[in-house]
Design an enzyme around this catalytic site. Structure first.
Site, PDB file in Angstrom:
ATOM      1  N   GLU A   1       1.122  -0.612  -5.155  1.00  0.00           N
ATOM      2  CA  GLU A   1       0.163   0.456  -5.411  1.00  0.00           C
ATOM      3  C   GLU A   1       0.991   1.736  -5.495  1.00  0.00           C
ATOM      4  OE1 GLU A   1      -3.503   3.021  -3.558  1.00  0.00           O
ATOM      5  OE2 GLU A   1      -1.801   2.348  -2.363  1.00  0.00           O
TER       6      GLU A   1
ATOM      7  N   ASP B   1       0.823  -1.207   0.000  1.00  0.00           N
ATOM      8  CA  ASP B   1       0.000   0.000   0.000  1.00  0.00           C
ATOM      9  C   ASP B   1       0.859   1.259   0.000  1.00  0.00           C
ATOM     10  OD1 ASP B   1      -2.684   1.293   0.434  1.00  0.00           O
ATOM     11  OD2 ASP B   1      -1.698   1.970   2.264  1.00  0.00           O
TER      12      ASP B   1
END
Length: 728
Positions: free
Chosen positions: A450, A397
């Site tokens: 990401e 993330d």
């Protein structure tokens, strides 16, 4: 007589003693063996051995001592401790050598302990013939550390830990304490104040809002050996990879890990997805963060069950033929005063520079990637999930927030790196080490970034230098945020205006082979006022569903892997809420959903099944020779047509039409040498909720040049639909 010397006595009572084992326990002295114990609230303490039972003198404040006329410390001696209303006989915790080896300490000091969870935390074990738990914690700035828990009524006075040299690690083996007990570390800070902290390496926690750590030992027996042996056979970027993203706590609210194991694998397998991606499962105090503010990096959230329960779920998914990906959050951590923030009284896991420690967007703290022990904590954590829980991939993330020193910061709020640039060199080195370690230790695992910028080489090997002089970050795949934003922006336009935004659907092919991409329609796109996927589309309800079906057909044919968030597979109209999850009632036949939501669900199932059986759609995802535009410039018609090729050169033709009209006799160029083409997918089929403008019979290729090709097909294009064709 051998009472505890006054200076040691004061430090033990204050919780600031570095070597309690040097004072407490049994020690040869002139005239025999001195026994000293610190047991607050005890009425009496006796030493018990094979032929020995001797009481110790009460020295006050919980101290007991005596010199017994013995030639040596008796093997395996025990303490008989009498409290008001209770009596117990246990081995003396201060009669044991350290239960952590020198090699472990060396690796911790070097920041290279790849299985750190075996060295730190609470580990049930047999040590020197006694059964108990070894507690270890890294707290280099602490003046003292004590273990507290329900086994000592949360009073750590009698449980001081010893410092193991310059490693910063504190250790204590506590006999007769085992699995299921709650515990924390009581740390005396450099200023003399105390703080009660959860174990950073705890493998199990209490269910929030409670936050104690729990001693845990796994008893799960895995049944996925065949899956693990097979998963490394084909590189992920050359294999089918269709992902269903799930928030476990709200997929069907109220289900535990084991209950989910009875329902989730069957559903995902029936829908044809190859993988499931779990939003963060590591423990987090605030459910509204969806797991992205982690406090227990080594513990699956206790909201849904135990660590073994989570293993049971992963095992069930593997046995159903489904890979398990997990969101992993090394970019930041929350400021809760019982967790990692200023853990031992000073900055430790966070950067010592307040400007670099504070995350500007989320009110959290950023890790200090330049500190070797912190980097080790995170790198080992990545391996931990893959090795202990058999996770098949980590989606990392917020990578962009790690890579740039000026991320969300204004001029004057950040300082350049040693080369004058804005790159966070420590974070780059950390990500490279993490990826290299995970790929080496867990064959077949994939890491996914990401990453929302144009950073060069996210999925390039770490040893390959790019134009900027950096080695690749070493990820296996990267979320294609540009494709997601552009294509959703196009789809949100009324069809009459789409011709002015045609390039938003074609631009992705300009950079499609710069990285190994995943096309993500994730949870982030269906919350916070962004609306669900079907609700982003313009027009009436029929047009919105038709648009979504056409879009999904385009997405599944486009180079790159697919990811779809739960609820979007059946065109849920409402945004996702972690409070109640998907609106499953929309699929109830009583609602009359056959031609609405159930139709979209059936399309997604068929897309996955056709995709998995069609190598042209995944075998050459990262090879420019696997794609060719047929009609990339038909803006006036809102048409996109392209060919995908498998490794043997067999083609599949995808034609997407984003206008609400039927186009008859629409000529599309095709390669020569294929006499007839068969429609294998049409998102306008009646069973999907479409208008039924289909062509079940093969199309004969005409020797009429079109789109720069020697042959062509005359197609009837359904309104707002995608059609796939392949040679009959």
């Amino acid at each position: 007589m051998s009472p505890v010397p006054a200076p040691d006595r004061a430090r033990l009572l204050d919780g600031t003693h570095h070597d309690p084992h040097g004072v407490l326990g049994a020690h040869p002295v002139p005239g025999g063996v001195a026994f000293r114990a610190l047991r607050p609230y005890a009425r009496s303490v006796s030493v018990v051995a094979a032929d020995l039972r001797a009481g110790l003198r009460d020295d006050g404040d919980g101290f007991f001592s005596a010199v017994l006329p013995l030639r040596a410390v008796p093997d395996g001696y025990r303490l008989d401790i009498s409290y008001e209303g209770a009596e117990l006989e246990i081995p003396d915790a201060y009669g044991f050598l350290p239960a952590l080896g020198e090699f472990d300490l060396h690796l911790i000091g070097e920041g290279r302990h790849e299985q750190l969870w075996h060295a730190l935390g609470a580990r049930p074990m047999v040590h020197q013939g006694a059964t108990g738990t070894r507690f270890t914690v890294w707290a280099p700035n602490a003046r003292g550390v004590r273990v507290v828990g329900n086994f000592n009524f949360w009073d750590g006075t009698g449980f001081p830990m010893r410092s193991l040299g310059g490693s910063g690690v504190w250790e204590l083996f506590v006999p007769s304490v085992g699995e299921g007990e709650l515990y924390k570390f009581e740390i005396t800070r450099p200023d003399g104040s105390r703080t009660l902290r959860a174990d950073p390496l705890a493998r199990r926690t209490e269910a929030p809002p409670a936050n104690s750590s729990v001693i845990d030992e796994s008893h799960h027996e895995w049944h996925d050996a065949e899956w693990l042996a097979r998963r490394a056979e084909v590189p992920v970027h050359q294999a089918p990879f269709s992902v269903y993203e799930v928030h476990l706590a709200s997929w069907r609210p109220g289900l535990t890990y084991r209950q989910l194991a009875e329902q989730l694998p069957a559903y995902v397998a029936d829908m044809g997805f190859t993988h499931i991606e779990l939003m963060p499962v590591a423990e987090h105090p605030f459910g509204g963060s969806w797991g992205y503010q982690v406090t227990g990096f080594y513990a699956p959230t206790a909201r849904l069950g135990t660590p073994d329960d989570f293993k049971y779920l992963v095992d069930a998914l593997h046995r159903a033929g489904i890979g398990v990906l997990m969101d992993w959050v090394p970019a930041h951590f929350p400021r809760d005063d019982w967790a990692l923030a200023e853990f031992d009284g000073r900055t430790l896991y966070e950067h010592e520079d307040p400007g670099r420690a504070a995350h500007p967007d989320w009110g959290t703290l950023e890790f200090d990637y330049g500190r070797k022990e912190v980097r080790n904590f995170l790198v080992a954590n990545a391996s931990y999930w893959c090795e202990e829980f058999h996770i098949d991939g980590l989606r990392v993330d917020a990578v962009a927030s790690m890579l740039y020193l000026d991320y969300s910061r204004e001029d004057g709020e950040w300082s350049p790196n040693e080369h004058g640039g804005r790159e966070n060199l420590d974070a780059v080195a950390f990500l490279q080490e993490m990826n290299a370690t995970v790929y080496r230790r867990a064959p077949g695992v994939v890491t996914i970034a990401e990453e929302s910028t144009a950073w060069d080489g996210v999925t390039r090997a770490t040893h390959h230098k790019g134009p900027g002089g950096f080695g690749g970050l070493g990820f296996g795949l990267k979320w294609n945020m540009g494709w997601m934003h552009d294509s959703l922006d196009y789809m949100a336009k009324e069809p009459v205006h789409r011709k002015y935004h045609h390039n938003e659907m074609t631009f992705s092919m300009v950079y499609a082979y710069s990285e190994n991409y995943v096309l993500p329609i994730s949870h982030d796109e269906v919350v916070h006022g962004k609306r669900s996927l079907v609700s982003k589309m313009p027009g009436d309800w029929w047009q919105r569903r038709a648009d979504q079906r056409a879009y999904l057909g385009f997405m599944w044919a486009h180079p790159g892997k697919q990811l779809l968030f739960m609820g979007q597979e059946f065109a849920q109209g409402a945004e996702w809420s972690e409070g109640h999850g998907p609106d499953w009632w929309l699929l109830d036949p009583a609602y009359g959903a056959e031609a609405d939501h159930r139709g979209v669900r059936d399309l997604v199932r068929d897309l996955n099944m056709l995709y998995r059986g069609e190598p042209a759609l995944w075998q050459r995802d990262t090879d420019p020779e696997g794609f060719s535009w047929v009609a990339g410039d038909a803006a006036e018609d809102n048409v996109f047509a392209f060919l995908r090729y498998d490794a043997a050169g067999s083609p599949l033709l995808a034609v997407s039409h984003f206008s609400p009209v039927v186009r008859h006799a629409y000529r599309v160029g095709v390669p020569d040498g294929f006499g007839a083409w068969q429609e294998v997918l049409n998102t306008d089929e009646s069973r999907y909720g479409g208008g039924g403008v289909t062509h079940p019979d093969p199309f004969k290729a005409d020797p009429v040049p079109s789109h720069g090709r020697p042959a062509s097909l005359r197609l009837t294009l359904p309104p707002l639909a995608t059609v796939w064709l392949r040679p009959a």
